[in-house]
Every structure is written in C-alpha cells, then in structure tokens.
Design a protein around this motif. Structure first.
Motif, PDB file in Angstrom:
ATOM      1  N   LEU A 185      -1.750  13.679  28.428  1.00  0.00           N
ATOM      2  CA  LEU A 185      -3.063  13.499  27.801  1.00  0.00           C
ATOM      3  C   LEU A 185      -3.923  12.516  28.595  1.00  0.00           C
ATOM      4  CD1 LEU A 185      -1.968  13.304  24.051  1.00  0.00           C
ATOM      5  CD2 LEU A 185      -3.339  15.108  25.096  1.00  0.00           C
ATOM      6  N   LYS A 186      -3.295  11.464  29.131  1.00  0.00           N
ATOM      7  CA  LYS A 186      -4.052  10.446  29.871  1.00  0.00           C
ATOM      8  C   LYS A 186      -4.598  10.991  31.188  1.00  0.00           C
ATOM      9  CE  LYS A 186      -0.683   7.514  29.248  1.00  0.00           C
ATOM     10  NZ  LYS A 186       0.209   6.345  29.419  1.00  0.00           N
ATOM     11  N   ILE A 187      -3.972  12.044  31.700  1.00  0.00           N
ATOM     12  CA  ILE A 187      -4.470  12.665  32.933  1.00  0.00           C
ATOM     13  C   ILE A 187      -5.811  13.346  32.685  1.00  0.00           C
ATOM     14  CG2 ILE A 187      -4.059  14.547  34.578  1.00  0.00           C
ATOM     15  CD1 ILE A 187      -1.053  13.865  34.374  1.00  0.00           C
ATOM     16  N   VAL A 188      -5.958  13.969  31.508  1.00  0.00           N
ATOM     17  CA  VAL A 188      -7.166  14.768  31.243  1.00  0.00           C
ATOM     18  C   VAL A 188      -8.205  14.035  30.409  1.00  0.00           C
ATOM     19  CG1 VAL A 188      -5.925  16.947  31.439  1.00  0.00           C
ATOM     20  CG2 VAL A 188      -6.087  15.853  29.203  1.00  0.00           C
ATOM     21  N   LEU A 189      -7.819  12.915  29.796  1.00  0.00           N
ATOM     22  CA  LEU A 189      -8.750  12.187  28.939  1.00  0.00           C
ATOM     23  C   LEU A 189      -9.108  10.846  29.563  1.00  0.00           C
ATOM     24  CD1 LEU A 189      -7.025  12.804  25.464  1.00  0.00           C
ATOM     25  CD2 LEU A 189      -8.968  14.046  26.438  1.00  0.00           C
ATOM     26  N   PRO A 190     -10.380  10.473  29.584  1.00  0.00           N
ATOM     27  CA  PRO A 190     -10.786   9.189  30.190  1.00  0.00           C
ATOM     28  C   PRO A 190     -10.333   8.004  29.344  1.00  0.00           C
ATOM     29  CG  PRO A 190     -12.662  10.244  29.130  1.00  0.00           C
ATOM     30  CD  PRO A 190     -11.540  11.236  29.066  1.00  0.00           C
ATOM     31  N   GLU A 191     -10.210   6.850  29.995  1.00  0.00           N
ATOM     32  CA  GLU A 191      -9.854   5.629  29.268  1.00  0.00           C
ATOM     33  C   GLU A 191     -10.870   5.360  28.168  1.00  0.00           C
ATOM     34  OE1 GLU A 191      -9.011   2.029  31.308  1.00  0.00           O
ATOM     35  OE2 GLU A 191      -7.815   2.996  32.873  1.00  0.00           O
TER      36      GLU A 191
END
Length: 334
Positions: A185-191
């Motif tokens: 999920l962190k790969i496709v969603l911004p911080e």
C-alpha cells in the motif's frame, strides 16, 4: 516495540553485544532484528569473509562455537547468524560455556522461533549478563489493530478502523503478512494518506462490502437482505471466504455480546475496555445486544458450535459451504 527500537538503536550506534538470542512465538521481530544485523554491522566488502549464516538442522552447538571463536579477517567483527535455531532445542544448553566467555570480535545471532529457552536455567541467565535475550511474544487479536496503527504512524500514514479490521480478518495475526501488505500500500499511496477500505479493496483484493466484518454487522443489526447478499458471495467464492473463519469470527462476536449483557456499566468507554475492542465499534455491539437478548445469544452460540462441526465435514460432506452458511445465518437471525 520499545525493546526492539532500543536494540536497533544500539546496533545503529555500533554498541554491539556478543550474543543476540532472539526467541518467541512471533517471528516478525526476530526476522527484522536479525536482518538488520546482517545488513548493517559489516560493510559489503567485509561480508564476504566475515558473515556466515548457519541453519540449526545442519549444525550442532560445537560447530557454532567453532565458527564463533574464529577471528575476523580484515574487519573489526565477524557476524554468525544461526537460523531455525529452535532445531537445536535439545542441546541448546550446551552453549553455556561459550556464553560465559564469548568471543568479543564475534556477533553471534540466534533465530530461535516459536519457542523460548527455560528462563530458570543457566543459559538464559548467562546470555542476559553478556548479551541480549529478546522474547518476541505473539500479539492477541485485540492488540493487532493498535500494532498496525503504530507501525503506520511511524511511517507518516494512518488507517481507518474498518480498514484495519479488514486486514486482520483477512490475514489473521501474522505480523509478517500484514507488514507485507502494508508495504504494498505504501508503494502506491503517498505519505500522509489515511488508508481506507477502498484502498484495501483496490490494492489487496479484499472486498469492502462482502467480508466477515460486514456480515457480522449485518447479523448484529438484523439486516437480513445484506446478510443474505454476503452469504451468497461467500458461497460463490469459498476459497477466499472459508466457512471455518466465518464461524470463528461470529463466535467471537457473540461471545463478547454475552459478556456485554453481564456488564453493569454499559457506557461506551467501559464497553470498549471490557470487550477489548476499538471504541469505534462499540455502537455495533450495543445495537446487537438490543437485537439479541442474553437467552438468544446463548442459543446463537450453540448454533455456531453446531455449524463449526458441520463446516469441518462432520455429518455434512455432501452439503455445499454456501448452503451451510445460509442455513446457519437464517437460524441465527430467526
């Protein structure tokens, strides 16, 4: 978590201990600490001659001690990692003599998964004096949601309670599996993103509308139409929605309802504390308790026990899972 952070911080600051004995039921932290040591103690040039991985099934304690007593080559330290060290459980106490006088230029790491050494015996006490003994305890179901929240918070993400519940329902309490999905999920969603059920559905493939959490809410609120829609979906996708999991989660839900009926203080804070649930879900339990009086809850638990047996094939080999689920839900809600 704090103990893990301290171990990692000390390694980062090159405050090494000669023995790291990593043990316990939860392999996630054992793997993470061990991987950090492998990746960060030695430079890439030093690793070729000074980093070794052994496996408990292939070596004995004498072999390990022999490797540990060697001197590093053109480096300050050597690293010896023993994976699957639990395979040495019968002879692990033989490590005492080395632990009493460990080689100061060797960092010896044991990955002793799913077991612990006896804290009353000499090995445990000896390693504690000169090294690190870390016990990675299995989290209870009600602790995993907080763990997900803390992990994401430290990486500048957040997650909605429902999305967190979906992950736990689908992946169980296996922290490694959950961490892998969070990494995706962190790969496709911004911080800064709050992870929602929609994100879970789009990127992991867990349906936000047809899952055990939604079935639990439908049954608890006596929403017959929605419950039947979900059961129909489960029947059409039995591999992704095994009956044994559905029965177990509903059993847990109604067991908590039974406990709720026995509480004298039914304020939201008291209910959340007593049932060990996120305050976000308290209203779902309060609603269900009004729809299912104590006597009815006792009857539902008996029904769930009956279908737990049937779902495992006892007396119902020819009955499809979807049909069993439909019969079970109809009986619960009638």
């Amino acid at each position: 978590m704090e103990e893990v952070k301290q171990i990692i911080t000390d390694i980062k600051n090159r405050k090494f201990r000669p023995i790291y004995f990593l043990m316990g039921e939860e392999p996630y932290y054992i793997d993470n600490i061990s991987k950090y040591i492998e990746a960060n103690v030695l430079s890439e040039d030093e690793k070729g001659f000074n980093q070794m991985v052994l496996y408990g099934r292939d070596v004995n304690i004498d072999d390990i001690v022999g490797h540990a007593k060697r001197y590093p080559m053109m480096a300050e330290y050597q690293v010896v990692v023993v994976k699957e060290a639990q395979d040495l459980s019968r002879t692990i106490e033989n490590l005492v003599s080395y632990a009493e006088n460990p080689q100061p230029t060797t960092i010896l790491v044991f990955n002793y998964k799913y077991k612990t050494i006896d804290k009353r015996k000499k090995l445990y006490k000896t390693i504690k004096k000169s090294g690190v003994v870390f016990e990675s305890k299995k989290l209870y179901d009600n602790q995993v949601g907080d763990w997900i929240r803390r992990v994401l918070s430290g990486q500048n993400y957040s997650i909605s309670p429902k999305a967190s519940h979906m992950l736990i329902e689908f992946l169980g309490t296996d922290l490694s599996k959950i961490a892998n999905e969070l990494d995706k999920l962190k790969i496709v969603l911004p911080e800064g993103t709050q992870i929602t059920p929609e994100h879970i559905e789009e990127n992991i493939g867990i349906s936000k509308d047809y899952n055990n959490f939604e079935l639990q809410n439908a049954v608890g609120s006596r929403n017959v139409l929605k419950a039947n829609q979900i059961i129909k979906y489960f029947g059409e996708n039995p591999k992704d929605n095994p009956m044994i999991v559905t029965v177990a989660l509903l059993y847990n839900f109604f067991s908590k309802l039974l406990y709720l009926h026995g509480l004298t203080d039914k304020s939201p804070r008291s209910v959340a504390s007593a049932l060990k649930i996120n305050p976000y879900f308290v209203n779902d339990y309060i609603t269900a308790s009004k729809n299912y009086p104590m006597r009815k809850v006792s009857g539902v638990i008996a029904i769930l026990r009956e279908f737990d047996v049937k779902g495992k094939g006892v007396g119902s080999n020819a009955v499809k899972q979807g049909d069993l689920l439909k019969e079970m839900v109809v009986r619960i809600m009638n």
